[in-house]
Design an enzyme around this catalytic site. Sequence first.
Site, mmCIF file in Angstrom:
data_model
loop_
_atom_site.group_PDB
_atom_site.id
_atom_site.type_symbol
_atom_site.label_atom_id
_atom_site.label_comp_id
_atom_site.label_asym_id
_atom_site.label_seq_id
_atom_site.Cartn_x
_atom_site.Cartn_y
_atom_site.Cartn_z
ATOM 1 N N ASN A 9 44.820 29.106 13.075
ATOM 2 C CA ASN A 9 43.361 29.214 13.151
ATOM 3 C C ASN A 9 42.999 29.542 14.588
ATOM 4 O O ASN A 9 43.072 28.676 15.460
ATOM 5 C CB ASN A 9 42.720 27.895 12.706
ATOM 6 C CG ASN A 9 41.221 27.879 12.916
ATOM 7 O OD1 ASN A 9 40.608 28.925 13.154
ATOM 8 N ND2 ASN A 9 40.623 26.701 12.809
ATOM 9 N N TRP A 10 42.614 30.779 14.822
ATOM 10 C CA TRP A 10 42.364 31.220 16.202
ATOM 11 C C TRP A 10 41.023 30.730 16.728
ATOM 12 O O TRP A 10 40.754 30.846 17.924
ATOM 13 C CB TRP A 10 42.430 32.752 16.275
ATOM 14 C CG TRP A 10 43.818 33.318 16.109
ATOM 15 C CD1 TRP A 10 44.928 32.681 15.620
ATOM 16 C CD2 TRP A 10 44.234 34.646 16.453
ATOM 17 N NE1 TRP A 10 46.013 33.531 15.636
ATOM 18 C CE2 TRP A 10 45.615 34.753 16.139
ATOM 19 C CE3 TRP A 10 43.590 35.760 16.989
ATOM 20 C CZ2 TRP A 10 46.348 35.921 16.342
ATOM 21 C CZ3 TRP A 10 44.326 36.928 17.188
ATOM 22 C CH2 TRP A 10 45.687 37.002 16.874
ATOM 23 N N LYS A 11 40.157 30.234 15.844
ATOM 24 C CA LYS A 11 38.819 29.787 16.272
ATOM 25 C C LYS A 11 38.128 30.922 17.052
ATOM 26 O O LYS A 11 38.373 32.080 16.761
ATOM 27 C CB LYS A 11 38.912 28.476 17.069
ATOM 28 C CG LYS A 11 39.736 27.429 16.306
ATOM 29 C CD LYS A 11 39.671 26.049 16.887
ATOM 30 C CE LYS A 11 40.545 25.104 16.060
ATOM 31 N NZ LYS A 11 40.442 23.730 16.509
ATOM 32 N N HIS A 97 36.011 23.474 7.859
ATOM 33 C CA HIS A 97 36.630 22.992 9.094
ATOM 34 C C HIS A 97 35.709 21.969 9.769
ATOM 35 O O HIS A 97 34.484 22.105 9.728
ATOM 36 C CB HIS A 97 36.913 24.157 10.040
ATOM 37 C CG HIS A 97 37.832 23.770 11.152
ATOM 38 N ND1 HIS A 97 37.381 23.091 12.267
ATOM 39 C CD2 HIS A 97 39.161 23.911 11.300
ATOM 40 C CE1 HIS A 97 38.411 22.854 13.069
ATOM 41 N NE2 HIS A 97 39.507 23.336 12.504
ATOM 42 N N GLU A 99 34.885 21.571 12.710
ATOM 43 C CA GLU A 99 33.956 22.152 13.696
ATOM 44 C C GLU A 99 32.745 22.764 13.003
ATOM 45 O O GLU A 99 31.639 22.756 13.548
ATOM 46 C CB GLU A 99 34.703 23.177 14.570
ATOM 47 C CG GLU A 99 35.668 22.461 15.515
ATOM 48 C CD GLU A 99 36.936 23.224 15.854
ATOM 49 O OE1 GLU A 99 36.988 24.457 15.636
ATOM 50 O OE2 GLU A 99 37.893 22.579 16.326
ATOM 51 N N GLU A 169 42.899 17.419 8.449
ATOM 52 C CA GLU A 169 42.798 17.497 9.902
ATOM 53 C C GLU A 169 41.957 16.333 10.410
ATOM 54 O O GLU A 169 40.723 16.420 10.428
ATOM 55 C CB GLU A 169 42.127 18.819 10.314
ATOM 56 C CG GLU A 169 42.886 20.054 9.872
ATOM 57 C CD GLU A 169 42.550 21.274 10.739
ATOM 58 O OE1 GLU A 169 43.503 21.845 11.295
ATOM 59 O OE2 GLU A 169 41.376 21.620 10.884
ATOM 60 N N GLY A 175 42.705 19.330 18.898
ATOM 61 C CA GLY A 175 42.526 19.789 20.278
ATOM 62 C C GLY A 175 42.608 18.678 21.308
ATOM 63 O O GLY A 175 42.264 18.875 22.474
ATOM 64 N N SER A 215 46.744 19.144 16.744
ATOM 65 C CA SER A 215 47.735 19.083 17.825
ATOM 66 C C SER A 215 49.179 19.255 17.346
ATOM 67 O O SER A 215 50.091 18.610 17.864
ATOM 68 C CB SER A 215 47.574 17.785 18.622
ATOM 69 O OG SER A 215 46.272 17.720 19.194
ATOM 70 N N GLY A 236 45.882 25.176 15.638
ATOM 71 C CA GLY A 236 44.835 25.701 16.502
ATOM 72 C C GLY A 236 45.429 26.227 17.800
ATOM 73 O O GLY A 236 45.959 27.338 17.853
ATOM 74 N N GLY A 237 45.373 25.423 18.846
ATOM 75 C CA GLY A 237 45.798 25.847 20.183
ATOM 76 C C GLY A 237 47.175 26.507 20.227
ATOM 77 O O GLY A 237 47.344 27.556 20.858
HETATM 78 P P1 13P Z 1 44.663 22.077 17.404
HETATM 79 O O1 13P Z 1 45.996 22.508 16.849
HETATM 80 O O2 13P Z 1 44.256 22.846 18.630
HETATM 81 O O3 13P Z 1 44.569 20.599 17.554
HETATM 82 O O4 13P Z 1 43.557 22.485 16.301
HETATM 83 C C1 13P Z 1 43.763 22.134 14.985
HETATM 84 C C2 13P Z 1 42.763 22.833 14.159
HETATM 85 O O5 13P Z 1 41.578 22.537 14.221
HETATM 86 C C3 13P Z 1 43.232 23.899 13.263
HETATM 87 O O6 13P Z 1 42.241 24.271 12.370
#
Ligand code: 13P
Length: 251
Positions: A9-11, A97, A99, A169, A175, A215, A236-237
């Site tokens: 997920n590149w956000k 998600h 967010e 999640e 994050g 994470s 994510g990251g």
């Molecule tokens: P991180 O891997 O950066 O914690 O993010 C997880 C995420 O929200 C994937 O959708």
Amino acid sequence: MRKRLVAGNWKMNTDMQDGYRLLKDILDGVREDELNACEVHVYAPFTHLKIFSNTLNGSGIGLGAQNCHQESVGAYTGEVSAEMLASVPVQHVLLGHSERRQYFNESNAVIAQKVDQALANGLKVIYCYGETLEERESNKHFEVVETQIREGLGHLSADQWSDITLAYEPVWAIGTGKTASAEQAQEIHAHSRDLISKMTNGDVANATRILYGGSVKPGNAGELFGMADIDGGLIGGAALNADSFKGIITA
Ligand code: 13P
């Protein structure tokens, strides 16, 4: 058996040029035997989807968007419909998600409508859910995730579940560098699978993939993915670096 899935997920990261370079690095780095053993998806910003769709065509790597609107068409300035996504084409969409829930006030009811739009347009859905730190500390995490799954997906028929993947999640692990322990994640995953069984039947519950996100890195992916009910990860990251994303796929 459930095929494992690693989804990036590149956000809201990467401009067109950096994003294209990252995609090419992923494409060049993932081996065919890895793609046979593990499904790989990239969830990119809307602006990148058309070029990414052309680039990934025939590669075995799936492409998805990170959201769609809950209505099919109309005067919703700035929004993108599921039909538009399907016409790019992309095959997948991420919904619910944390967010989106947190910053855009998406309720379970709205996300349920988005799920319907996605399925009606032939898209497969990764449905995200998970509790906040406060909810976990007050021991409400089982109740919260159960409500999220029931209200977001409870209206689906057993057949429709073949297009659904869950992604647990925990908000406190996104994050933050704090990963849920493999046992903490497994406990929620097992509970979620049990709930799917109650909502549909045992076959659907056994066939549905449940990813963990929060994470995940090359160093902890193996332990998490080794748990009985963890079928891969939503990253994510670590998905923004080709080497770490590949490291997770290898794990
Ligand atoms: P991180 O891997 O950066 O914690 O993010 C997880 C995420 O929200 C994937 O959708």
